[in-house]
Scaffold this active site. Structure first.
Site, PDB file in Angstrom:
ATOM      1  N   ILE A 120       0.823  -1.222   0.000  1.00 51.27           N
ATOM      2  CA  ILE A 120       0.000   0.000   0.000  1.00 51.27           C
ATOM      3  C   ILE A 120       0.846   1.256   0.000  1.00 51.27           C
ATOM      4  O   ILE A 120       0.318   2.369  -0.015  1.00 51.27           O
ATOM      5  CB  ILE A 120      -0.969   0.022   1.214  1.00 51.27           C
ATOM      6  CG1 ILE A 120      -0.201  -0.136   2.527  1.00 51.27           C
ATOM      7  CG2 ILE A 120      -2.029  -1.054   1.069  1.00 51.27           C
ATOM      8  CD1 ILE A 120      -1.088  -0.033   3.754  1.00 51.27           C
ATOM      9  N   GLY A 121       2.159   1.106   0.018  1.00 49.23           N
ATOM     10  CA  GLY A 121       3.037   2.268  -0.025  1.00 49.23           C
ATOM     11  C   GLY A 121       4.480   1.846   0.103  1.00 49.23           C
ATOM     12  O   GLY A 121       4.782   0.736   0.563  1.00 49.23           O
ATOM     13  N   GLY A 149       8.780   3.696   0.365  1.00 45.04           N
ATOM     14  CA  GLY A 149       9.644   4.863   0.375  1.00 45.04           C
ATOM     15  C   GLY A 149      11.072   4.426   0.604  1.00 45.04           C
ATOM     16  O   GLY A 149      11.430   3.257   0.443  1.00 45.04           O
ATOM     17  N   GLY A 150      11.903   5.390   1.000  1.00 40.62           N
ATOM     18  CA  GLY A 150      13.300   5.085   1.214  1.00 40.62           C
ATOM     19  C   GLY A 150      13.524   4.112   2.355  1.00 40.62           C
ATOM     20  O   GLY A 150      14.478   3.325   2.338  1.00 40.62           O
ATOM     21  N   PHE A 151      12.658   4.145   3.353  1.00 36.00           N
ATOM     22  CA  PHE A 151      12.804   3.269   4.517  1.00 36.00           C
ATOM     23  C   PHE A 151      12.460   1.826   4.172  1.00 36.00           C
ATOM     24  O   PHE A 151      13.150   0.894   4.545  1.00 36.00           O
ATOM     25  CB  PHE A 151      11.912   3.777   5.647  1.00 36.00           C
ATOM     26  CG  PHE A 151      11.863   2.873   6.855  1.00 36.00           C
ATOM     27  CD1 PHE A 151      12.790   3.006   7.872  1.00 36.00           C
ATOM     28  CD2 PHE A 151      10.901   1.891   6.968  1.00 36.00           C
ATOM     29  CE1 PHE A 151      12.753   2.170   8.975  1.00 36.00           C
ATOM     30  CE2 PHE A 151      10.855   1.057   8.067  1.00 36.00           C
ATOM     31  CZ  PHE A 151      11.786   1.207   9.074  1.00 36.00           C
ATOM     32  N   GLY A 152      11.372   1.623   3.479  1.00 37.65           N
ATOM     33  CA  GLY A 152      10.930   0.267   3.194  1.00 37.65           C
ATOM     34  C   GLY A 152       9.567   0.253   2.542  1.00 37.65           C
ATOM     35  O   GLY A 152       9.119   1.247   1.984  1.00 37.65           O
ATOM     36  N   VAL A 208       5.374  -0.708   2.798  1.00 39.40           N
ATOM     37  CA  VAL A 208       4.240  -0.806   3.727  1.00 39.40           C
ATOM     38  C   VAL A 208       3.223  -1.783   3.153  1.00 39.40           C
ATOM     39  O   VAL A 208       2.814  -1.660   1.993  1.00 39.40           O
ATOM     40  CB  VAL A 208       3.585   0.567   3.965  1.00 39.40           C
ATOM     41  CG1 VAL A 208       2.485   0.444   5.015  1.00 39.40           C
ATOM     42  CG2 VAL A 208       4.621   1.596   4.395  1.00 39.40           C
ATOM     43  N   LYS A 254       5.003  -1.845   8.291  1.00 45.41           N
ATOM     44  CA  LYS A 254       6.089  -1.153   7.603  1.00 45.41           C
ATOM     45  C   LYS A 254       7.349  -1.993   7.745  1.00 45.41           C
ATOM     46  O   LYS A 254       7.904  -2.116   8.837  1.00 45.41           O
ATOM     47  CB  LYS A 254       6.275   0.233   8.221  1.00 45.41           C
ATOM     48  CG  LYS A 254       7.177   1.154   7.430  1.00 45.41           C
ATOM     49  CD  LYS A 254       7.132   2.548   8.032  1.00 45.41           C
ATOM     50  CE  LYS A 254       7.933   3.532   7.204  1.00 45.41           C
ATOM     51  NZ  LYS A 254       7.868   4.892   7.761  1.00 45.41           N
ATOM     52  N   ASP A 298       9.131  16.270   8.056  1.00 40.26           N
ATOM     53  CA  ASP A 298       8.785  15.764   6.722  1.00 40.26           C
ATOM     54  C   ASP A 298       7.288  15.897   6.460  1.00 40.26           C
ATOM     55  O   ASP A 298       6.639  14.962   5.988  1.00 40.26           O
ATOM     56  CB  ASP A 298       9.240  14.320   6.572  1.00 40.26           C
ATOM     57  CG  ASP A 298       9.458  13.923   5.105  1.00 40.26           C
ATOM     58  OD1 ASP A 298       9.604  14.831   4.261  1.00 40.26           O
ATOM     59  OD2 ASP A 298       9.494  12.721   4.813  1.00 40.26           O
TER      60      ASP A 298
END
Length: 453
Positions: A135-136, A138-141, A143, A157, A255
């Site tokens: 469902i999403g 980003g740079g972290f990982g 989701v 996440k 952010d």
């Protein structure tokens, strides 16, 4: 030691439920096997009751909120005066009551209404981390949507394993530390986290209706009207005000952007993604935090960029960019636009200065006097938030109060216009019939009806 150990199970004490305001504790041991998992829970006042078996083992178990985790009442109105509990009262109580309806509901299994989750449970709940449940990212990982065996839905996440050496664990721990200290209706709720071998996962509230950016782009929903956008602005303002003013130590999000604003089914906002968040130092005399610059291009405070001095007014600047984004529908940086339109904030404020607010409005918005009034007032507030120095910017609490007044004026304007239209308006069918009689001398009957050529 070679003795056989049972898989660990963490059970709550009498009456114990999840508490996002408590600091997270880690049950770990330097002598545990490298393949074992760390267990993390958020206790209230009662300590976690352990079984006689060791707390260490190959399976990490975390407690989740009982029952339908995703269910939180969204329509609790807040008074225009923007009253919150004092920070002192938050320190004196381990439980933060942001909403009377946000208490966990009952689960279908587990001791005392709680469900025990292992890494294997999460794997099954996400379809073995299937791409269909993403469902999403980003740079972290990435989701994932996870459907638990009792029917509850949460978001998981999961950190990217190949990023561990590039600092992802720092963001992971930072987000956990921040989430464990906050609880507010307009912030995504934290349920727990798991470290299992090389896996790092954070368990949070699932918000089903996409991000604000997806709504502005038309990828979600049927389009946000100006009144709905105004509600979302106020929700975000409340969330950031809480972080800055009403937590034990002020928290700077760092952010704030449209892709970090999640939208509920009732079109209310929840701020998410605290990987860059910074908790202020305890020194009451400190005016700023000197830190490495982090954030997203287009939303970053230029003063923070040039001085490396982070303050709560850096979030205010990002909020100003968000306000412009919401009334124009544009991204902060539009690389495909003409040179004088690439920076959306600069372009929109020039339209405001020239009295051409209608040209700055999102084409998806309906043009009417009430909407134009809102856009003009929101852009004026954004201009204050985007001031070049932090001393000239309003606090987030002040932003929330101004937006409350704008929303009040908007609803009053609509009520007046509705009443005026209702008092003079003639039903269309009656008006047409009257015109036919006066201008054409023709009365309708069962044998004769007027038809336009």
């Amino acid at each position: 030691m070679n003795q056989t150990r049972k898989s660990p199970v963490i059970r709550p004490g009498p009456g114990q439920v999840w508490n996002q305001s408590s600091s997270s504790t880690s049950n770990s041991n330097s002598n545990s096997n490298s393949g074992s998992a760390s267990i993390y829970v958020l206790p209230r006042n009662q300590p976690v009751q352990e079984e006689k078996s060791s707390i260490f083992g190959a399976i990490a178990r975390v407690l989740t909120c009982s029952g339908n985790i995703a269910h939180v009442a969204e329509d609790d109105a807040q008074p225009p005066s923007i009253q919150y509990s004092s920070r002192a009262s938050l320190r004196s109580s381990r439980k933060l009551n942001h909403s009377s309806s946000s208490t966990p509901s009952k689960a279908s299994d587990g001791p005392q209404g709680t469900a025990e989750l292992s890494f294997e449970d999460i794997s099954k709940a996400t379809g073995n981390f299937s791409a269909s449940n993403i469902i999403g990212q980003g740079g972290f990982g990435i989701v994932y949507k996870a459907t638990l065996k009792n029917g509850s839905i949460i978001a998981v996440k999961r950190a990217k394993k190949d990023n561990f050496e590039r600092g992802t664990p720092v963001e992971f721990r930072n987000e956990i530390q921040t989430l464990s200290k906050i609880e507010h209706l307009n912030l995504v709720r934290f349920y727990g986290y798991i470290e299992h071998g090389e896996d790092r996962m954070i368990l949070v509230e699932y918000v089903a209706n996409g991000t604000l950016r997806e709504h502005l782009d038309g990828k979600c929903g049927s389009g946000l009207e100006i009144g709905e956008r105004l509600d979302i602005m106020i929700d975000v303002a409340h969330a950031i005000t809480y972080l800055h003013t009403y937590t034990d130590l002020p928290i700077i999000h760092r952010d704030i952007k449209s892709s970090n604003i999640l939208i509920t089914d009732k079109l209310r906002a929840k701020v998410a993604d605290f990987g860059f968040a910074r908790i202020s130092v305890e020194d009451p005399g400190a005016t700023h935090i000197s830190t490495q610059v982090k954030g997203t291009a287009g939303y970053l405070d230029p003063e923070y960029l040039s001085t490396y001095q982070l303050t709560d007014r850096s979030d205010v600047y990002s909020f100003g960019v968000l306000l412009v984004e919401m009334v124009t529908g544009r991204l902060p940086i539009e690389i495909n636009k003409a040179t004088n339109e690439k920076l959306t904030t600069k372009w929109a404020l020039q339209r405001l200065k020239g009295g051409e607010v209608v040209l700055a409005m999102d084409p998806k918005l309906r043009r009417n006097p009430a909407a134009l009034m809102v856009v003009e007032k929101v852009l004026k507030l954004a201009r204050q938030c985007l001031a070049p120095t932090r001393q000239l910017r309003p606090s987030m609490k002040r932003c929330a109060e101004i937006l409350w007044r704008v929303r009040k004026d908007y609803h009053e304007y609509n009520e007046v216009m509705e009443a005026a239209n209702h008092s003079v308006q003639v039903p269309p069918q009656m008006a047409a019939r009257k015109n036919r009689i006066e201008f054409f001398g023709i009365e309708e009957s069962t044998n004769q009806r007027f038809q336009s050529a």
